[in-house]
Design a protein around this motif. Structure first.
Motif, short mmCIF file in Angstrom:
data_model
loop_
_atom_site.label_atom_id
_atom_site.label_comp_id
_atom_site.label_asym_id
_atom_site.label_seq_id
_atom_site.Cartn_x
_atom_site.Cartn_y
_atom_site.Cartn_z
N UNK A 55 15.17 86.19 -154.65
CA UNK A 55 14.52 85.72 -155.87
C UNK A 55 13.00 85.97 -155.81
N UNK A 56 12.41 85.69 -154.62
CA UNK A 56 10.96 85.89 -154.48
C UNK A 56 10.61 87.37 -154.63
N UNK A 57 11.44 88.23 -154.02
CA UNK A 57 11.19 89.66 -154.13
C UNK A 57 11.34 90.13 -155.57
N UNK A 58 12.34 89.58 -156.25
CA UNK A 58 12.51 89.93 -157.66
C UNK A 58 11.31 89.49 -158.49
N UNK A 59 10.80 88.28 -158.18
CA UNK A 59 9.60 87.81 -158.90
C UNK A 59 8.40 88.70 -158.64
N UNK A 60 8.25 89.12 -157.35
CA UNK A 60 7.13 90.02 -157.03
C UNK A 60 7.28 91.36 -157.75
N UNK A 61 8.51 91.86 -157.81
CA UNK A 61 8.73 93.12 -158.52
C UNK A 61 8.38 92.98 -159.99
N UNK A 62 8.73 91.84 -160.55
CA UNK A 62 8.42 91.60 -161.96
C UNK A 62 6.90 91.55 -162.18
N UNK A 63 6.20 90.85 -161.25
CA UNK A 63 4.75 90.78 -161.35
C UNK A 63 4.12 92.16 -161.20
N UNK A 64 4.65 92.94 -160.23
CA UNK A 64 4.14 94.30 -160.05
C UNK A 64 4.37 95.13 -161.30
N UNK A 65 5.53 94.96 -161.91
CA UNK A 65 5.82 95.69 -163.14
C UNK A 65 4.86 95.31 -164.26
N UNK A 66 4.57 94.00 -164.38
CA UNK A 66 3.63 93.55 -165.41
C UNK A 66 2.23 94.11 -165.15
N UNK A 67 1.80 94.03 -163.85
CA UNK A 67 0.47 94.55 -163.52
C UNK A 67 0.39 96.05 -163.74
N UNK A 68 1.48 96.76 -163.38
CA UNK A 68 1.49 98.22 -163.59
C UNK A 68 1.42 98.55 -165.07
N UNK A 69 2.15 97.79 -165.87
CA UNK A 69 2.12 98.00 -167.32
C UNK A 69 0.72 97.74 -167.87
N UNK A 70 0.11 96.65 -167.41
CA UNK A 70 -1.23 96.34 -167.88
C UNK A 70 -2.23 97.42 -167.44
N UNK A 71 -2.08 97.89 -166.19
CA UNK A 71 -2.96 98.93 -165.70
C UNK A 71 -2.81 100.21 -166.51
N UNK A 72 -1.57 100.55 -166.84
CA UNK A 72 -1.34 101.75 -167.66
C UNK A 72 -1.98 101.60 -169.03
N UNK A 73 -1.81 100.41 -169.62
CA UNK A 73 -2.42 100.16 -170.93
C UNK A 73 -3.95 100.25 -170.84
N UNK A 74 -4.49 99.69 -169.74
CA UNK A 74 -5.93 99.73 -169.55
C UNK A 74 -6.42 101.17 -169.40
N UNK A 75 -5.70 101.96 -168.59
CA UNK A 75 -6.10 103.35 -168.40
C UNK A 75 -6.07 104.12 -169.71
N UNK A 76 -5.04 103.87 -170.52
CA UNK A 76 -4.93 104.57 -171.80
C UNK A 76 -6.02 104.14 -172.77
#
Length: 378
Positions: free
Chosen positions: A30-51
């Motif tokens: 569950x913790x790993x899944x939560x971290x993956x979700x957070x990483x996904x959110x951060x990656x999405x935000x980073x992509x939006x920021x880069x664009x």
């Protein structure tokens, strides 16, 4: 004495241990899944920021290949850059401009200038390359320089009328005398010579006006600083010798080069040298030297003449201001225009009774940009 042996677990103990392990494994999952979700959110935000960034962003891996490129960089460089080697591409697409730290895009349909900065990614060994579009700032600088020249030309219109009227009236007077049939041949030749001299003065004045009005240095090339010093020495030394002036040169720039219009830079320095020679009598000394000052070269023209009064120093670069009867008053204004068109300037130091020194500074554009190009192509 031997330590007592650990008693074996019974079936109930083993079952309890497996339950504890299962719960711990589930919590870790569950913790790993939560971290993956957070990483996904951060990656999405980073992509939006880069664009959303107006600056171009190019992410390189530890081998110098392009991993990621944002929308702004794609607009500048093209979208088919991912996976290619950055250095050969940059060496081919980025052309050194006449301004230090700015580059022209070779593939751009319209004029496009960018400045570049790089940041290393310590852990991965990659790099982030930022490209800032400075085209509008460059256009504004160019427009401001043009407006400054136009303003100066507006102020000089009245002076121009006076400057043209005087030699023109003299030439008309002399040519009018030529119609007198009573003039002897020697007098006629003398009058004709005076008329030609006044017309040549007019021609020189108009030529200086055209150079000042153009303002921009065209036809740029790379050339050696010390090579230019040697060229000017050959030009000025005979003139100085005829006037009994000692002329020395010194170049501490080594093999450094500048990028600009060699003819206009040489003409500006020649003007400074001729001004120095004209204020000196026999036995005076003039020095033409070049040395480096950080990322700039300083051409110095120094004389041991009478110096310039402080009240007059501020006016020397004004168009049409001159202390000589046969001067156009445009030489120093043109020299300053040439220096500024190349990203440099002119400074004056003078002390009455001691002498004067004009410093003609230019940026070492070629040295910096060639080094940068070689780094990109390495």
């Amino acid at each position: 004495m031997n330590a007592p042996l650990t008693p074996p677990l019974d079936a109930a103990g083993l079952a309890e241990a497996f339950q504890v392990f299962a719960r711990a494994s589930e919590e870790l999952t569950q913790a790993y899944g939560g971290l993956q979700q957070q990483v996904g959110v951060l990656t999405e935000r980073l992509d939006l920021l880069l664009e959303a960034l107006p600056a171009g962003v190019v992410v390189l891996d530890n081998h110098g290949r392009v991993e990621q490129i944002n929308k702004a960089a794609s607009a500048m460089l093209g979208s088919a850059l991912v996976g290619s080697d950055w250095q050969p591409f940059a060496a081919r697409m980025l052309v050194a401009s006449d301004t230090p730290g700015e580059w022209e895009l070779a593939s751009a349909e319209a004029e496009c200038r960018v400045s570049i900065s790089e940041t290393a990614l310590d852990r991965s060994g990659g790099r982030i390359v930022l490209l800032h579009d400075v085209t509008e700032a460059w256009r504004m600088r160019r427009a401001a320089a043009r407006n400054e020249r136009l303003a100066a030309m507006g102020e000089m219109v009245a002076g121009l009328a006076h400057q043209l009227r005087t030699p023109l009236a003299s030439a008309l007077l002399y040519t009018g005398h030529l119609a007198n049939t009573q003039l002897a041949a020697t007098q006629r030749a003398d009058v004709a010579g005076r008329a030609v001299e006044r017309l040549r003065h007019l021609e020189r004045l108009i030529q200086d006006m055209l150079i000042f009005a153009r303002g921009e240095a065209l036809g740029r090339e790379a050339f050696g600083i010390c090579e230019l010093i040697a060229e000017l020495r050959h030009t000025i030394e005979p003139v100085a010798a005829r006037g009994g002036v000692v002329f020395d040169t010194d170049c501490a720039a080594g093999t450094e080069q500048v990028f600009g219009n060699r003819k206009e830079i040489a003409a500006a320095l020649t003007n400074l040298l001729e001004n120095a020679l004209q204020v000196l009598g026999e036995g005076g000394r003039v020095l033409l030297a070049a040395d480096l000052d950080g990322e700039a070269v300083r051409f110095r023209v120094r004389d041991d003449g009478r110096g310039i009064e402080p009240a007059m120093q501020d006016r020397l670069f004004e168009p049409f201001f001159t202390t000589r009867a046969d001067g156009t008053g445009l030489g120093l204004a043109i020299a300053r225009g040439v220096a500024r068109a190349h990203g440099g300037d002119i400074a004056l130091w003078s002390e009455p009774g001691v002498g004067s020194e004009f410093t003609f500074s230019l940026p070492l554009i070629v040295q910096n940009e060639v080094a940068r190009t070689e780094e990109l192509a390495a």
